[in-house]
Design a protein around this motif. Structure first.
Motif, PDB file in Angstrom:
ATOM      1  N   GLU A 274       0.867  -1.174   0.000  1.00  0.00           N
ATOM      2  CA  GLU A 274       0.000   0.000   0.000  1.00  0.00           C
ATOM      3  C   GLU A 274       0.908   1.229   0.000  1.00  0.00           C
ATOM      4  O   GLU A 274       2.060   1.162   0.448  1.00  0.00           O
ATOM      5  N   LEU A 275       0.399   2.347  -0.455  1.00  0.00           N
ATOM      6  CA  LEU A 275       1.111   3.616  -0.363  1.00  0.00           C
ATOM      7  C   LEU A 275       0.275   4.586   0.453  1.00  0.00           C
ATOM      8  O   LEU A 275      -0.933   4.719   0.227  1.00  0.00           O
ATOM      9  N   LEU A 276       0.933   5.248   1.420  1.00  0.00           N
ATOM     10  CA  LEU A 276       0.237   6.198   2.286  1.00  0.00           C
ATOM     11  C   LEU A 276       0.674   7.616   1.988  1.00  0.00           C
ATOM     12  O   LEU A 276       1.835   7.871   1.645  1.00  0.00           O
ATOM     13  N   ARG A 282      -3.578   7.733   5.508  1.00  0.00           N
ATOM     14  CA  ARG A 282      -4.470   7.691   4.361  1.00  0.00           C
ATOM     15  C   ARG A 282      -3.825   6.966   3.192  1.00  0.00           C
ATOM     16  O   ARG A 282      -2.742   7.320   2.745  1.00  0.00           O
ATOM     17  N   VAL A 283      -4.509   5.932   2.713  1.00  0.00           N
ATOM     18  CA  VAL A 283      -4.022   5.184   1.561  1.00  0.00           C
ATOM     19  C   VAL A 283      -4.279   5.998   0.304  1.00  0.00           C
ATOM     20  O   VAL A 283      -5.397   6.479   0.077  1.00  0.00           O
ATOM     21  N   VAL A 293       4.199   0.944   2.370  1.00  0.00           N
ATOM     22  CA  VAL A 293       3.792   0.155   3.531  1.00  0.00           C
ATOM     23  C   VAL A 293       3.528  -1.266   3.026  1.00  0.00           C
ATOM     24  O   VAL A 293       2.751  -1.460   2.083  1.00  0.00           O
ATOM     25  N   GLY A 294       4.192  -2.238   3.624  1.00  0.00           N
ATOM     26  CA  GLY A 294       4.099  -3.595   3.097  1.00  0.00           C
ATOM     27  C   GLY A 294       3.718  -4.619   4.136  1.00  0.00           C
ATOM     28  O   GLY A 294       4.017  -4.474   5.324  1.00  0.00           O
ATOM     29  N   THR A 295       3.060  -5.673   3.681  1.00  0.00           N
ATOM     30  CA  THR A 295       2.740  -6.839   4.510  1.00  0.00           C
ATOM     31  C   THR A 295       3.384  -8.057   3.869  1.00  0.00           C
ATOM     32  O   THR A 295       3.086  -8.374   2.703  1.00  0.00           O
ATOM     33  N   ARG A 308       5.756  -0.021   7.911  1.00  0.00           N
ATOM     34  CA  ARG A 308       6.180   1.209   7.231  1.00  0.00           C
ATOM     35  C   ARG A 308       7.642   1.052   6.824  1.00  0.00           C
ATOM     36  O   ARG A 308       8.532   1.047   7.667  1.00  0.00           O
ATOM     37  N   GLN A 309       7.872   0.944   5.531  1.00  0.00           N
ATOM     38  CA  GLN A 309       9.192   0.658   5.004  1.00  0.00           C
ATOM     39  C   GLN A 309      10.103   1.891   4.998  1.00  0.00           C
ATOM     40  O   GLN A 309      11.320   1.760   5.027  1.00  0.00           O
TER      41      GLN A 309
END
Length: 443
Positions: A274-276, A282-283, A293-295, A308-309
């Motif tokens: 995802e990018l915040l 907020r995505v 932001v990665g899972t 949060r990378q």
């Protein structure tokens, strides 16, 4: 990181063989199929973390969310993000699955570009995804056969040197002098090479165009330091093979890599990205810039969920002619770190300096919680350390001696111990600082 036991290697090899056909096809699958796969993995991981990992249980209860609230991929944005500070504060008991037997785990250390040392734990007989991701990485560049030799210039050895004789992988430590690295490449004659861009530049300068091409490499993967597409194209001409960029981290493993057409495809069955928007939760939508932001979808021993990378990029639908449907990353920006310039004019890149700190951890055995390297003047470097739990007084002298040995030329090196390392005014950790303004550049 320790090596696999024979049983662990056999289990992972069997898992790789079973999963390979689906893993090979998935980058070309319809988007709906990819998203269903991601949702299944996310639901299983979040449910596991909620029930078994105190860090996530506390965060999710505090945010009034639970696994049953994750019905679509879009629902994940309601679950809190975690930072490296959060994981460090919870580690070990709060960040690991309850009842985990560390004797059956692989433990690596991550400092990356933050200067904070974090142990990352994987269950040793459940890391076949990393072997699959490595195969995909290299096979995106050129045909990768079981007899092909892969040399990687890295800080420590992978848990396996081969899969029972196939796909041989050979480590050359990152701090190896360039002349010795050239000798090793001539001896090993690999088809594939992975290294930092700075290593590749040094190789190209030392060997010349004819020497580079005589290596006979099929493809080269570069990572961990910024490099431009123009620079990679120039190096590709020197070596007579493709030079491709990879994006990965210790916590999230393989995140994205270029295909043969130069597009950075996200490994969407390994990580969910995802990018915040800056400084928010907020995505942002596809095509907008944001914080990565990665899972990691496969680590149930030490989950990294909405991690949060610290990098920024754009995430976009694939428009690549290679046919892959995995989303693509563009405008990827990592942390920009100083380099050191020695009195001789030699430049110690940020990648080299970070590897020197890994040497403190791995070769010296120093217990370090955080670090900062400061170049006070051309001939003076200060190593600032936060001691870890197992720190001994003799470790300071050992760290100092190791750094002097690695540099290999006269240099005044001091080690200073502190209780904590102050952040920048923006709240960031700065692990490498040079006071030689205008000379160090960024790497």
């Amino acid at each position: 990181m320790r090596s696999f036991t024979r049983r662990e290697l056999a289990v992972n090899t069997a898992q790789i063989a079973a999963a390979f056909p689906g893993f090979w096809r998935r980058p070309f699958a319809p988007r709906a199929q990819i998203r269903r796969y991601q949702l299944r993995r996310l639901q299983a991981l979040v449910a596991h973390a909620y029930a078994n990992v105190p860090l996530y249980a506390e965060l999710y209860r505090g945010a009034h969310v639970s696994p049953r609230d994750l019905q679509t991929l879009e629902d994940l944005r309601h679950f809190p993000t975690v930072s490296k500070d959060d994981v460090l504060a919870a580690y070990p008991d709060g960040a690991l699955t309850r009842g985990l037997d560390l004797r059956r785990c692989l433990v690596s250390k991550s400092s990356g570009s933050s200067g904070q040392v974090l142990e990352v734990v994987h269950q040793a007989d459940r890391v076949s995804i990393q072997g699959l991701a490595m195969h995909r990485l290299l096979a995106q560049y050129a045909p990768y056969r079981p007899w092909h030799r892969f040399v990687y210039v890295y800080t420590s050895e992978y848990p396996a040197r081969s899969l029972f004789g196939t796909y041989p992988m050979i480590l050359v430590p990152t701090l190896t002098p360039i002349s010795r690295l050239i000798d090793r490449l001539h001896t090993l004659r690999p088809q594939f090479l992975a290294c930092y861009p700075s290593h590749l530049r040094e190789l190209a300068d030392a060997m010349g165009p004819a020497g580079c091409k005589r290596l006979g490499l099929h493809a080269i993967s570069v990572s961990s330091e910024p490099s431009s597409q123009r620079e990679r194209d120039q190096l590709s001409q020197r070596f007579g093979c493709g030079v491709y960029d990879e994006y990965s981290s210790e916590e999230l493993t393989r995140i994205a890599a270029q295909c043969e057409q130069g597009t950075h495809h996200v490994f969407e069955d390994v990580v969910y990205l995802e990018l915040l928007a800056p400084d928010s939760e907020r995505v942002v939508g596809l095509g907008e810039p944001g914080e990565v932001v990665g899972t990691y979808l496969h680590n149930f021993a030490m989950p990294f969920i909405r991690y949060r990378q610290g990098d920024t990029a754009r995430l976009e639908p694939s428009r690549c002619g290679c046919g892959r449907t995995f989303n693509q990353l563009s405008e990827l920006r990592g942390r920009r770190l100083d380099a050191f310039v020695l009195p001789s004019g030699r430049v110690l890149t940020s990648g080299w300096l970070l590897d020197a700190t890994y040497s403190f951890l791995l070769d010296v055995g120093a217990e370090i919680a955080a670090f900062r390297l400061i170049q006070r003047s051309a001939g003076h470097v200060e190593i600032v350390l936060v001691p870890g739990h197992g720190w001994r007084p003799d470790m300071a002298a050992a760290v100092q001696a190791r750094f002097v040995e690695l540099v290999g030329e006269p240099l005044r090196v001091e080690v200073r111990l502190v209780a904590e390392i102050a952040r920048s005014p923006a709240g960031k950790h700065q692990p490498i600082i040079s006071h030689l303004r205008g000379r160090s550049g960024t790497c």
